[in-house]
Motif scaffolding. Structure first.
Motif, short mmCIF file in Angstrom:
data_model
loop_
_atom_site.label_atom_id
_atom_site.label_comp_id
_atom_site.label_asym_id
_atom_site.label_seq_id
_atom_site.Cartn_x
_atom_site.Cartn_y
_atom_site.Cartn_z
N GLU A 147 183.29 58.30 40.93
CA GLU A 147 183.57 58.89 39.61
C GLU A 147 183.87 60.37 39.80
OE1 GLU A 147 180.84 57.76 36.52
OE2 GLU A 147 180.10 56.08 37.71
N LYS A 148 185.11 60.65 40.13
CA LYS A 148 185.52 62.03 40.40
C LYS A 148 185.44 62.91 39.16
CE LYS A 148 189.87 62.88 40.93
NZ LYS A 148 191.25 62.94 41.46
N HIS A 149 185.62 62.31 37.99
CA HIS A 149 185.65 63.10 36.76
C HIS A 149 184.29 63.71 36.41
CE1 HIS A 149 184.46 59.02 35.61
NE2 HIS A 149 183.78 59.57 34.62
N LYS A 150 183.21 63.22 37.05
CA LYS A 150 181.89 63.76 36.78
C LYS A 150 181.55 64.96 37.66
CE LYS A 150 179.78 59.53 34.99
NZ LYS A 150 178.65 58.57 35.12
N ILE A 151 182.39 65.30 38.60
CA ILE A 151 182.15 66.45 39.48
C ILE A 151 182.72 67.69 38.82
CG2 ILE A 151 182.56 67.39 41.78
CD1 ILE A 151 182.87 64.56 42.80
N ILE A 152 181.97 68.78 38.89
CA ILE A 152 182.40 70.01 38.21
C ILE A 152 183.66 70.57 38.88
CG2 ILE A 152 180.07 70.52 37.42
CD1 ILE A 152 179.79 72.51 39.67
N PRO A 153 184.53 71.22 38.13
CA PRO A 153 185.81 71.71 38.70
C PRO A 153 185.62 72.70 39.85
CG PRO A 153 185.88 71.73 36.31
CD PRO A 153 184.48 71.42 36.68
N THR A 154 184.54 73.50 39.85
CA THR A 154 184.35 74.47 40.92
C THR A 154 184.11 73.80 42.27
OG1 THR A 154 182.03 74.57 40.21
CG2 THR A 154 183.50 76.28 39.41
N ILE A 155 183.54 72.59 42.27
CA ILE A 155 183.38 71.83 43.50
C ILE A 155 184.71 71.23 43.93
CG2 ILE A 155 182.30 69.77 44.51
CD1 ILE A 155 180.35 72.00 44.33
N LEU A 156 185.45 70.67 42.95
CA LEU A 156 186.74 70.05 43.27
C LEU A 156 187.73 71.06 43.87
CD1 LEU A 156 187.26 67.80 40.10
CD2 LEU A 156 186.52 67.07 42.36
N SER A 157 187.69 72.29 43.36
CA SER A 157 188.63 73.30 43.85
C SER A 157 188.34 73.73 45.28
CB SER A 157 188.61 74.51 42.92
OG SER A 157 187.32 75.13 42.95
N ARG A 158 187.16 73.44 45.81
CA ARG A 158 186.78 73.84 47.17
C ARG A 158 186.95 72.70 48.17
NH1 ARG A 158 183.99 77.00 43.69
NH2 ARG A 158 183.36 79.08 44.37
N CYS A 159 187.42 71.53 47.70
CA CYS A 159 187.53 70.36 48.58
C CYS A 159 188.98 69.90 48.69
CB CYS A 159 186.69 69.21 48.04
SG CYS A 159 184.93 69.53 47.95
N GLN A 160 189.26 69.26 49.83
CA GLN A 160 190.53 68.58 50.02
C GLN A 160 190.31 67.12 49.58
OE1 GLN A 160 192.60 67.72 54.00
NE2 GLN A 160 193.42 69.74 53.40
#
Length: 619
Positions: A147-160
């Protein structure tokens, strides 16, 4: 007894080449490792059982291998797996950060695999941000989630981010065939296809279903064994149902549905599968789109054969009916009846209207043995025409209706003619379409041969000649009724002109008050209060009323039609009109609520407010 290892663990891929259905992601990771272009924070996201954790383990093992090292080395001391579902607090993340600082003893990298990362708390995510953005050179983080939508955007922006796709039915079936070959199991192609379809894109689910079915059927894996064990509706059921629908065989169709329910299947699942079956038949109608059907070659031939029998209009209508039943199923109280009605409607789509005609109403061609006999033309005498037009005749007249030609009961023998208490019942009623035919039939009875007419029986001296009129919708009576109705309409018009007379203002106000009371009795309290706000005034033919705001005006205009109809009828005048004016400065003459009543009393006696506040009274 030898320990059994499930196929999902026994045949877990050990290299990127063994991963099923994720060639794009595995090729990207291999090129990143070879070109030294691998990010330190990776996010693997996708449905369950598609290989996220497997790829993370293969990647962790691959980046620590040297060219001359043993390929079977697992580097267990360099791989750390954390289940974020049970270790989701800030303290767990802080312990992880403390371990990251220590370099690996063997190999180049320490790989931290955090599974179900979306379960971390908000505080744990915030504590993990700095380390994830600037990790040590020897640390690589692989986050896995469904469930990618439950991860905060600041974490997503730091990952490939790598998005894993569902395993196709074809890829899953081929991998199951490979495992069956390794295990020495003879598996039918259709059986493996059903397992792959049931897995719904998850390879782990496919392997679990495969183990269960093998335990049931042994070394021979057949389609019948799979459908019986998994309790699924295979394509044979839908092919049979569609054939019955095309044959308009509603009884057998209902029996088939009853058999499906008796095996424990849900009606919702059946009707949804039937809609999908109609879609597959539409796909099979064109050879260019038949490859969209994810079934075996033998099954494609069966679908193609039935698709040629089913018209496109029927399939479109069938999909529409099945989808409507699917949408209404959960909200229906009698779900079985809903599905049965849908099946009957489907079986009636191709039902020819000619079949609805019962055979008893159709005259066969061989009913008549000979040619039809023409009916001879009959002539009507002048006297008979007068009877038809005027509906007047004398008793014993040969041109009169048959009942009227009967002899008087008073002059007839008792044994031949029974007594009739009401002579009026001897008359016959005709419609406007019957007189000519009736006269023809009478002519055929009274005049057997052309040119010869039976003479009328002379009336005796004791029997007076009585003038009779036929009651009913004769031509003369219809014409007479039309004249009477026209006279009534003229009388109404004259009466309407006479109604436009004068009336006094008091009479108008009394009619206004009566209409207000009627509205009050009907429960229209607000409307009645609005009509009592001001006393209407008469100015010529106009009725004027003044209201304090626009809202009251709109409410009164809503019933203006009924109000004016009542006043016009009551005052016998059709020229009056209602005029409504708005004066916001006008003082209210009535208090509608308790608060307004209190305000009116307070204006007369200001001490009421002091009394209310002193004793804390409610209004």
């Amino acid at each position: 007894m030898e320990h059994f290892v499930v196929s999902a663990r026994k045949y877990r891929p050990q290299t990127f080449k063994d991963v099923v259905g994720q060639q794009a992601i595995t090729n990207t990771l291999l090129n990143a490792i070879e070109n030294n272009h691998l990010a330190q924070a990776l996010l693997f996201t996708g449905p369950r059982g598609v290989g996220k954790t497997t790829c993370a383990r293969i990647l962790a093992k691959k980046i620590n291998q040297e060219d001359n090292q043993d390929p079977n080395e697992d580097f267990a001391f360099n791989i750390f797996e954390l289940d974020a579902a049970s270790n989701n607090s800030v303290d767990d993340i802080r312990n992880l950060i403390d371990q990251v600082r220590i370099p690996p003893q063997v190999g180049k990298y320490k790989v931290y695999i955090i599974d179900e990362v979306h379960m971390l708390s908000q505080a744990a995510f915030n504590a993990f941000l700095k380390t994830l953005e600037e990790p040590p050179k020897h640390a690589i983080f692989i986050l896995a989630t469904t469930e990618k939508h439950k991860i905060i955007p600041t974490i997503l922006s730091r990952c490939q981010i790598f998005d894993f796709k569902r395993i196709t039915v074809k890829d899953a079936k081929e991998y199951l065939a490979f495992i069956a070959q390794q295990e020495g199991i003879n598996a039918e192609d259709d059986a493996l296809h059903i397992i792959a379809q049931k897995a719904d894109g998850a390879m782990r689910d496919a392997l679990s279903i495969y183990d269960r079915v093998v335990s049931f059927s042994g070394k021979e894996l057949t389609r019948q064994a799979v459908t019986e064990n998994l309790n699924v509706l295979d394509y044979d059921t839908y092919l049979t149902a569609t054939n019955l629908i095309l044959q308009n065989d509603i009884p057998q169709l209902l029996l088939l549905f009853n058999e499906i329910l008796s095996h424990g299947f849900d009606g919702h699942h059946f009707i949804a599968g039937l809609a999908s079956h109609f879609r597959d038949l539409m796909v099979c109608q064109n050879p260019k789109t038949i490859n969209l059907l994810e079934v075996g070659d033998n099954t494609k031939a069966l679908y193609y054969e039935q698709a040629q029998k089913a018209p496109t209009d029927f399939l479109l209508k069938g999909i529409d009916l099945a989808n409507d039943c699917d949408l209404q199923y959960k909200s229906s109280r009698n779900q079985r009846l809903l599905v049965e009605l849908c099946l009957m409607q489907l079986a009636s789509v191709t039902f020819d209207s000619e079949k609805k005609k019962a055979s008893s109403f159709i005259i066969p061609p061989n009913h008549f043995t000979g040619p039809p006999v023409p009916t001879p033309a009959l002539k009507i005498t002048k006297r008979e025409k007068e009877v038809i037009v005027n509906n007047e005749y004398s008793e014993g007249d040969s041109a009169a209706p048959r009942e009227a030609q009967l002899p008087n009961p008073a002059n007839s023998p008792a044994d031949c003619h029974p007594q009739v208490s009401e002579p009026a019942k001897d008359t016959k009623t005709y419609t406007s379409e019957e007189p000519e035919n009736q006269s023809e039939s009478q002519d055929s009875e009274t005049a057997p041969s052309e040119g010869k007419q039976e003479q009328p029986r002379p009336a005796s001296a004791e029997t007076p000649i009585v003038k009779k009129k036929v009651s009913g919708l004769s031509l003369k009576s219809i014409q007479k009724k039309k004249e009477i109705e026209a006279e009534k309409r003229e009388a109404k018009k004259e009466a309407a002109v006479e109604k436009n007379g004068k009336f006094t203002e008091a009479e108008m106000q009394e009619a206004w008050r009566e209409f207000t009371e009627l509205q009050n009795e009907k429960g229209e309290k607000i409307l009645a209060s609005i009509m009592q706000t001001d006393t209407p005034a008469l100015r010529g033919k106009d009725i004027w009323i003044e209201l304090p705001n626009e809202t009251m005006k709109l409410e009164l205009e809503r019933v203006q039609y009924h109000l004016m109809g009542y006043l016009k009828d009551k005052l016998q005048n059709t020229h009056i009109q209602l005029k409504i004016s708005v004066n916001e400065k006008a003082e209210k003459k009535f208090a509608f609520t308790p608060i307004e009543k209190f305000q009116k009393l307070q204006e007369k006696n200001p001490l009421l407010e002091k009394l209310r506040s002193t004793f804390d009274l409610d209004i």
